[in-house]
Design a protein around this motif. Structure first.
Motif, PDB file in Angstrom:
ATOM      1  N   ARG A  13     -10.188   6.617   1.094  1.00  9.69           N
ATOM      2  CA  ARG A  13     -11.369   6.757   1.506  1.00  9.69           C
ATOM      3  C   ARG A  13     -12.350   7.084   0.331  1.00  9.69           C
ATOM      4  NH1 ARG A  13      -8.725   8.870   5.925  1.00  9.69           N
ATOM      5  NH2 ARG A  13      -8.857   7.789   7.942  1.00  9.69           N
ATOM      6  N   SER A  14     -11.932   7.767  -0.547  1.00 15.82           N
ATOM      7  CA  SER A  14     -12.651   8.270  -1.804  1.00 15.82           C
ATOM      8  C   SER A  14     -11.896   8.404  -2.832  1.00 15.82           C
ATOM      9  CB  SER A  14     -13.208   9.605  -1.375  1.00 15.82           C
ATOM     10  OG  SER A  14     -13.920  10.144  -2.452  1.00 15.82           O
ATOM     11  N   ILE A  15     -12.083   7.482  -3.896  1.00 13.47           N
ATOM     12  CA  ILE A  15     -11.340   7.824  -4.970  1.00 13.47           C
ATOM     13  C   ILE A  15     -11.726   9.068  -5.504  1.00 13.47           C
ATOM     14  CG2 ILE A  15     -11.434   6.870  -7.485  1.00 13.47           C
ATOM     15  CD1 ILE A  15     -11.775   4.112  -6.435  1.00 13.47           C
ATOM     16  N   THR A  18      -9.300  11.733  -4.199  1.00 11.35           N
ATOM     17  CA  THR A  18      -8.118  11.192  -4.143  1.00 11.35           C
ATOM     18  C   THR A  18      -7.476  11.564  -5.798  1.00 11.35           C
ATOM     19  OG1 THR A  18      -8.129   9.783  -2.425  1.00 11.35           O
ATOM     20  CG2 THR A  18      -6.077   9.747  -4.003  1.00 11.35           C
ATOM     21  N   GLU A  59     -10.886   1.887  -2.895  1.00 13.38           N
ATOM     22  CA  GLU A  59     -12.038   2.707  -1.988  1.00 13.38           C
ATOM     23  C   GLU A  59     -13.067   1.552  -1.582  1.00 13.38           C
ATOM     24  OE1 GLU A  59     -16.002   5.374  -2.533  1.00 13.38           O
ATOM     25  OE2 GLU A  59     -14.310   5.940  -3.773  1.00 13.38           O
ATOM     26  N   GLN A  76      -5.302   5.842   5.523  1.00 14.39           N
ATOM     27  CA  GLN A  76      -4.946   5.746   3.955  1.00 14.39           C
ATOM     28  C   GLN A  76      -3.546   5.428   3.869  1.00 14.39           C
ATOM     29  OE1 GLN A  76      -8.040   8.438   1.741  1.00 14.39           O
ATOM     30  NE2 GLN A  76      -7.214   9.434   3.157  1.00 14.39           N
TER      31      GLN A  76
END
Length: 136
Positions: A13-15, A18, A59, A76
């Motif tokens: 969902r979000s680099i 992560t 993403e 994810q």
């Protein structure tokens, strides 16, 4: 034709959320960051090297992109496994001769010069498999 492991694509969902795990826990290093707004792709990519292996964090930048749909359906995680070939066109023809189907609309050259195509899930027992080459 010989195929070698190239990279794992991980849908996130979000680099930015992560990355700390990959950097601090796994000891990854960022090799490249870029975005692709090509229709049917629409992702931000963080290309990482982890212990000699390559990982791409993907993403979605569009709610209807394939990666966004993947996350909605499966959550994810591992999105695809990519295998490098010497000649993508030849590898596609050889696979088709063996009955493998492809998502023909995915054949493209990405922002970094990698040519790629995805095999149809019906041919791979449900795993998204990418074949790619690096002609330049």
């Amino acid at each position: 034709m010989e195929k070698t492991f190239d990279h794992l694509g991980i849908a996130v969902r979000s680099i930015n959320d992560t990355l700390p795990f990959y950097l601090n826990v796994l000891g990854a290093r960022v090799v490249d960051r870029y975005s692709s707004e090509t229709k049917g792709v629409e992702v931000h990519v963080a290309a990482l090297e982890v212990g000699g292996m390559h990982v791409e964090l993907l993403e979605p930048t569009n709610r209807e992109s394939p990666v966004a749909r993947f996350i909605r359906q499966r959550g994810q995680g591992v999105h695809h496994v990519a295998y490098r070939v010497e000649n993508l066109d030849q590898a596609i023809e050889e696979a088709k001769t063996g009955g493998v189907r492809f998502y023909e609309e995915t054949l493209r050259t990405n922002a970094r010069g990698r040519r790629l195509i995805y095999m149809h899930l019906a041919s791979t027992s449900g795993t998204i498999v990418e074949l790619c080459d690096y002609p330049n």
